[in-house]
Design an enzyme around this catalytic site. Sequence first.
Site, mmCIF file in Angstrom:
data_model
loop_
_atom_site.group_PDB
_atom_site.id
_atom_site.type_symbol
_atom_site.label_atom_id
_atom_site.label_comp_id
_atom_site.label_asym_id
_atom_site.label_seq_id
_atom_site.Cartn_x
_atom_site.Cartn_y
_atom_site.Cartn_z
ATOM 1 N N ASN A 41 0.811 -1.235 0.000
ATOM 2 C CA ASN A 41 0.000 0.000 0.000
ATOM 3 C C ASN A 41 0.834 1.270 0.000
ATOM 4 O O ASN A 41 0.383 2.312 -0.464
ATOM 5 C CB ASN A 41 -1.019 -0.012 1.150
ATOM 6 C CG ASN A 41 -0.375 0.110 2.503
ATOM 7 O OD1 ASN A 41 0.771 -0.288 2.694
ATOM 8 N ND2 ASN A 41 -1.107 0.650 3.456
ATOM 9 N N GLU A 94 4.051 -4.172 12.525
ATOM 10 C CA GLU A 94 3.088 -3.078 12.314
ATOM 11 C C GLU A 94 1.939 -3.700 11.519
ATOM 12 O O GLU A 94 2.121 -4.124 10.389
ATOM 13 C CB GLU A 94 3.827 -1.951 11.569
ATOM 14 C CG GLU A 94 2.990 -1.044 10.715
ATOM 15 C CD GLU A 94 2.017 -0.231 11.501
ATOM 16 O OE1 GLU A 94 2.423 0.333 12.521
ATOM 17 O OE2 GLU A 94 0.838 -0.179 11.111
ATOM 18 N N CYS A 123 -3.059 1.798 6.692
ATOM 19 C CA CYS A 123 -3.177 1.370 8.091
ATOM 20 C C CYS A 123 -3.847 2.453 8.911
ATOM 21 O O CYS A 123 -4.471 2.178 9.919
ATOM 22 C CB CYS A 123 -1.803 1.156 8.700
ATOM 23 S SG CYS A 123 -0.894 -0.095 7.897
ATOM 24 N N GLU A 154 8.256 2.979 14.071
ATOM 25 C CA GLU A 154 9.057 3.288 12.896
ATOM 26 C C GLU A 154 9.221 4.790 12.823
ATOM 27 O O GLU A 154 8.576 5.536 13.554
ATOM 28 C CB GLU A 154 8.358 2.779 11.637
ATOM 29 C CG GLU A 154 8.243 1.279 11.659
ATOM 30 C CD GLU A 154 7.955 0.673 10.313
ATOM 31 O OE1 GLU A 154 8.893 0.170 9.675
ATOM 32 O OE2 GLU A 154 6.792 0.689 9.910
HETATM 33 C C1 UN1 Z 1 0.503 2.841 6.220
HETATM 34 O O1 UN1 Z 1 -0.647 2.876 5.813
HETATM 35 O O2 UN1 Z 1 1.031 1.772 6.586
HETATM 36 O O3 UN1 Z 1 0.157 8.653 7.756
HETATM 37 C C2 UN1 Z 1 1.417 4.010 6.241
HETATM 38 C C3 UN1 Z 1 -0.070 8.068 6.711
HETATM 39 C C4 UN1 Z 1 1.080 7.775 5.764
HETATM 40 C C5 UN1 Z 1 1.693 6.458 6.049
HETATM 41 C C6 UN1 Z 1 0.724 5.320 6.134
HETATM 42 N N1 UN1 Z 1 2.070 8.834 5.892
HETATM 43 O O4 UN1 Z 1 -1.182 7.692 6.385
#
Ligand code: UN1
Length: 499
Positions: free
Chosen positions: A152, A249, A283, A463
């Site tokens: 993603n 994660e 995420c 991270e």
């Molecule tokens: C993710 O979806 O694993 O804050 C990372 C955010 C992005 C990173 C997402 N800068 O949604």
Amino acid sequence: MREAFRNYINGRWTEPKSGNWLDRENPADYADAVCSFPDSSRQDVANAVGAAAEAFESWCFVPAPRRAEVLFRAAEIMAGRKEELARDVTIEMGKVLKEARGDVQEGIDMTYYVAGEGRCMWGQTTPSELPDKFNMSVRQPHGVVAAITPWNFPIAVPCWKLMPALVTGNTVVFKPSPFSPISAYSLVRILEEAGLPPGVMNLAFGGDKAGAALVEDPRVGMVSFTGSLEVGREIGAYCGRNNKRVHLEMGGKNAILVLDDADLDLAVEGAVWSAFGTSGQRCTAASRIIVQSGIAPGFTDQLLSRAQALRLGDGLAATTDVGPVVNMPALEKIGRYMEIGRDEGAAIACGGARALGDGLDKGYFFQPTVFTDVRPAMRIAQEEIFGPVTDIIRCSDLEQAVAINNGVQFGLSSAIYTRDISKAFKAMERMTTGIVYINAGTIGAEVHLPFGGTRGTGNGHREAGQAALDSYSEWKTVYIDYSGRLQKAQMDRPEGDQG
Ligand code: UN1
């Protein structure tokens, strides 16, 4: 014409010993074959780990500022190729070009940031309790790091892992998702061009089999994984049993709280972006919106009309707001949640099905969907769907909103819209996620701050930012006694002072 990418082992682009290859198609048009790449066997993975283990012996002694120079050059190359890298992101995983550029920029930012850390990597110096003695702590690498990454954020998330791993002196075997092979190839190619010595970065394409072989190789000292809860738990259990360092994660069920006193337009804007950006496949996506009763009718109306107006399509087209989801299993999983939600008594206020027609038939498109009449305990309000789907959950006050926010198995990101500074601070204090936004949606983390979550989102590591250095290195505490005699900590005290 379909390109075939190879593994990168010990500085050579290598065909898989397995002889097996996998294909990736464009999720906006699955008749469009994008590339093929190795389905690495245990042997292929073992070769990559062997190369990394050997290269570690010298890479760990290269001064960190020199290691960082390679990263700095890599960041320069990435910046020069930003557009090309972004187009490849869109072609292989579907997000709209504007977001793909953001993904690449996040990778560039991380690489520059971490390159700077090569000249810092602060430890501690501190007085000794004994005379003629000096104490300090320094970071040391784990050895071979396995980086297992999702599709993603195919540039940003690998950079979150590879760059801090490298700067702290580890060597790496990188196993990217089979749904984003081009970005992985490009990234490794760039590191090669930037001058990384052979064996320091190795690339083993493949699926679950390759991932398992990598995790289980005894020469791998640390595993960093971003992906599903199921796989992450297995990796965590394996590493726990084998005393292997591990960073996990694994997702979220993030919420935006909208209180009655919120700026309604701003809240709607933030909700649309956080729920449907990247087709909800972050995420950090907002898959729950917890709305106070007074503002709920107005908020819901506006959200629905905005969601219905979103234009689906190929992410390369300037007119597209929302691209496809990643593949058929994702489309099917999202579809199943429509049934689950209906069976639980929620209402589908908009969307709710695969999007077809208007050139969408050959892609994995799902209509932006809003569930209403959602109760916090429903499965659609508890489980990560990872698609363009969000829930509206009503609440009566801040306290209840916070309880609903915290009442899920994940703890990545949360947000609150309110104009009341006391409520904002209360929420900031009480929301138990790893990331909290005030008057902004749940997405948009910046690279120099810790990223990660509580509860089932991870295993306590972070991270990005300096926190990343903690994941990819261990502390070594050094005591230097220059007194020329045996000194005993805790026991040698001035005459007459025995505590
Ligand atoms: C993710 O979806 O694993 O804050 C990372 C955010 C992005 C990173 C997402 N800068 O949604």
